[in-house]
Scaffold this motif. Structure first.
Motif, PDB file in Angstrom:
ATOM      1  N   ALA A   1     104.776  -5.458  38.163  1.00  0.00           N
ATOM      2  CA  ALA A   1     104.699  -6.286  39.373  1.00  0.00           C
ATOM      3  C   ALA A   1     103.696  -5.674  40.342  1.00  0.00           C
ATOM      4  N   ALA A   2     103.406  -6.424  41.380  1.00  0.00           N
ATOM      5  CA  ALA A   2     102.492  -5.925  42.418  1.00  0.00           C
ATOM      6  C   ALA A   2     102.806  -6.592  43.750  1.00  0.00           C
ATOM      7  N   VAL A   3     102.513  -5.851  44.820  1.00  0.00           N
ATOM      8  CA  VAL A   3     102.713  -6.337  46.184  1.00  0.00           C
ATOM      9  C   VAL A   3     101.487  -5.961  47.012  1.00  0.00           C
ATOM     10  N   VAL A   4     101.054  -6.879  47.847  1.00  0.00           N
ATOM     11  CA  VAL A   4     100.038  -6.574  48.858  1.00  0.00           C
ATOM     12  C   VAL A   4     100.554  -7.090  50.192  1.00  0.00           C
ATOM     13  N   VAL A   5     100.558  -6.217  51.201  1.00  0.00           N
ATOM     14  CA  VAL A   5     100.944  -6.592  52.557  1.00  0.00           C
ATOM     15  C   VAL A   5      99.755  -6.280  53.462  1.00  0.00           C
ATOM     16  N   MET A   6      99.305  -7.275  54.227  1.00  0.00           N
ATOM     17  CA  MET A   6      98.153  -7.039  55.091  1.00  0.00           C
ATOM     18  C   MET A   6      98.313  -7.745  56.432  1.00  0.00           C
TER      19      MET A   6
END
Length: 644
Positions: free
Chosen positions: A268-273
């Protein structure tokens, strides 16, 4: 006669002896006057050694000043050739102590002989090896123990794919870096920020001139030059959000595998910006690794564990993996259809479960009847967006996709970012040698077929909806700071593009995305009770190699967006079940909302209880520290931000 003959022979001997003495004196004078300096240098080379002192690498801090990457002292085993090559019997003994193959040890000694600097053989060795070397000191002439700086990733796996790791420079790396001051045995960033900013954070090595005895043991310090520590990085990430995202991801993956019927949901992957600036607040990739394992050279056992994992823990999926974006791509198609006048907000299209031109329909064969844009977006209706694709055509869809930044790297300063893929005629013709079909336009319109995107690109997409069409270059470092605390460089938001969207179109898309998270939306049950309003979109992307991938993209608060999130769970099934709950946990951490307990939390507690019953003690120290980072951090170098 006898006496005269005897005196004659004695005179000859005296003459010869005098001649020899004269020659010796002249030779000695010649050597002393003309070569004395050279011989003195040779003697000093054997007696005096330069012991380099590696400069500590710069530190990494989060946006609030929490120390995330530091240095610690460690022991390095080195060789100091005295008057010639180190004897093979010494190398055999040392290889045995270090647990190395003899050929591997010899490969680290390219040129023996009159070497003034130590040759580093193995870094960050344990006390047991130091003890063995000291016990056999007389059998190991030329073997010395140095104290060198060792990289320390304070919270082990936390943000491992962002930080990367360091290792000894390879021959190929050295070939391209000699002009930058690197030399054999140096440590160099191999991955992540350690690699990208290696020049800025490596510092300037010092050294000591040390007199050694015949066994290579230090006798006296003759002089020392202190090393200059490298510059530190102040990152944009928030350690509390990073940790919350990682924990939510791990708990959800564990739950999906063991309780929800998705045994292959292991990646899985997560990006928070920040959608207003492009600053990355968190980035997660699973599975992961512990960069501390690479200190001193990773063991065969640890490397085998990483290398044998079919889900590739070393891949940063947030920027490098490409997936069909699924229904979240309908944001682009909807915007294009509205802006080009191919549809109005009021027009209703008949959904009978399948499109009338191509036999493609909705999930589970559902039919909603007459629907407009708002309902189609909220309920993620395929038939409606097939028709939008039909009206737009693949060429117009390609143009608008690229306007939103799809099909190109975002430009984040990390290595190996993938560019994704925008479905288009040229690509199919080039790769497959075939013409384009209408059915492929339909697939592309709902984010399937040839369409591919990275999680970072999807975070950038939802950010553009949140901020009104502005596309910013994502960045991870806000400041570079010298060892004395002075700011060397500051990084500011950089706008790289803008998609032209009218306020009417933006309002329509935002309104629909907000309703997705409300009680009757596709992810409403996940966000119930959340005290802030979130806008988002579920996606379930078809996967020909197993279960479907689950997406969720979102931003919040709805009225004043400060957080944009993209989550992908490989083979996680529906996005509302796999990815959306992770987004909720991230929002709770970002806005200091008391956490909501869900099924994954309950399952994690059950697992912890079982582990405790079996005598396995849970380590909550890291969570406690990160949850109280403002109080725990004693090395803050600037005031924490009051807002994201």
């Amino acid at each position: 006669m006898v006496g005269k003959h005897s005196n004659y022979r004695l005179d000859i001997l005296l003459y010869i002896g005098g001649l020899i003495v004269t020659v010796l004196i002249l030779r000695l004078a010649y050597l002393q006057l003309f070569h004395g300096y050279n011989f003195q240098q040779l003697a000093d080379d054997n007696r005096i050694k330069i012991m380099p002192v590696t400069a500590p690498r710069g530190l990494f801090y989060d946006r609030n000043g929490l120390l995330l990457v530091s240095n610690r002292p460690g022991f390095t085993v080195s060789l100091v050739p005295l008057s010639g090559p180190v004897p093979d019997d010494v190398l055999v003994k040392l290889a045995d102590i270090l647990g190395m193959k003899l050929e591997d040890l010899k490969s680290k000694i390219p040129q023996q002989g009159n070497q003034r600097e130590p040759i580093r053989i193995k870094s960050d060795v344990g006390y047991e090896i130091i003890t063995k070397i000291e016990e056999r000191r007389d059998d190991l002439p030329g073997v010395v123990i140095e104290v060198q700086s060792v990289r320390n990733y304070v919270y082990d796996e936390l943000a491992a794919h962002l930080f990367g790791y360091v290792g000894e420079i390879s021959d190929s790396e050295l070939e391209g870096q000699k002009d930058k001051g690197y030399k054999l045995g140096d440590l160099i960033g191999k991955f992540g920020l350690e690699k990208v900013y290696d020049q800025e954070i490596r510092g300037v090595d010092g050294g000591a001139r040390v007199e050694v005895d015949a066994g290579g043991h230090p006798v006296k310090m003759l002089g020392k030059k202190e090393p200059v520590p490298g510059n530190s990085l102040v990152l944009t990430i928030d350690a509390r959000i990073q940790r919350a995202a990682e924990k939510a991801m791990d708990d959800r993956l564990n739950f999906l595998q063991k309780r929800f019927g998705n045994p292959n949901a292991k990646a899985a992957a997560v990006v928070v910006m920040n959608p207003q600036t492009g600053a990355i607040l968190a980035m997660v990739s699973r599975p992961t690794f512990n960069p501390n394992l690479f200190n001193g050279g990773i063991s065969v056992k640890d490397w085998k564990t990483i290398n044998d994992n079919p889900f590739n823990p070393m891949q940063n999926r947030a920027i490098n993996a490409e997936y069909p974006p699924g229904s979240a791509f309908k944001i682009i198609i909807g915007a294009a259809a509205l802006e080009t006048g191919k549809v109005t907000l009021e027009e209703k299209i008949m959904d009978k479960g399948r499109h009338w031109l191509v036999a493609k329909g909705n999930s589970h064969g559902s039919a909603l009847g007459l629907i407009d844009f708002h309902e189609a977006m909220v309920k993620s209706n395929n038939v409606y967006f097939y028709e939008m694709g039909n009206r737009l055509g693949i060429d117009t869809m390609e143009k608008w996709s690229r306007d939103f930044g799809m099909g190109s790297p975002t430009g984040i300063n990390l290595p190996n970012e993938s560019e994704g893929l925008v479905a288009n005629r040229k690509y199919k013709k080039k790769v497959y040698g075939e013409e384009w079909y209408l059915s492929e336009t339909f697939d592309a319109a709902i984010g399937q077929g040839f369409q591919l995107a990275t999680p970072l690109q999807m975070a950038a997409l939802i950010s553009q909806v949140a901020n009104g069409g502005h596309r910013y270059r994502p960045y991870l470092v806000s400041r570079i700071v010298s060892s004395n605390g002075e700011t060397v460089k500051t990084f500011e938001p950089e706008e790289t593009g803008r998609v032209a969207l009218s306020e009417k179109t933006l309002s329509a898309i935002r309104s629909a995305l907000r309703e997705v998270t409300e009680p009757h939306g596709t992810a409403g049950y996940v966000f119930g009770g959340l005290p802030i309003t979130i806008a988002g979109k579920t996606s379930t992307a078809e996967n020909s190699h197993g279960d479907d991938h689950g997406w969720f993209v979102a931003y919040g608060p709805y009225e004043n967006p400060r957080i944009a999130v993209a989550v992908i769970v490989e083979q996680g099934g529906y996005g509302s079940d796999s990815a959306a709950p992770i987004v909720r946990k991230i929002m709770e951490a970002a806005f200091n909302i008391p956490p909501h307990r869900d099924a994954a939390d309950e399952f994690a507690e059950e697992e912890a209880a079982k582990a405790a019953k079996n005598g396995v003690k849970a380590d909550n120290g890291k969570d406690d520290l990160l949850n109280h980072l403002l109080d725990a951090n004693k090395r803050r170098i600037y005031s924490p931000m009051t807002a994201l």
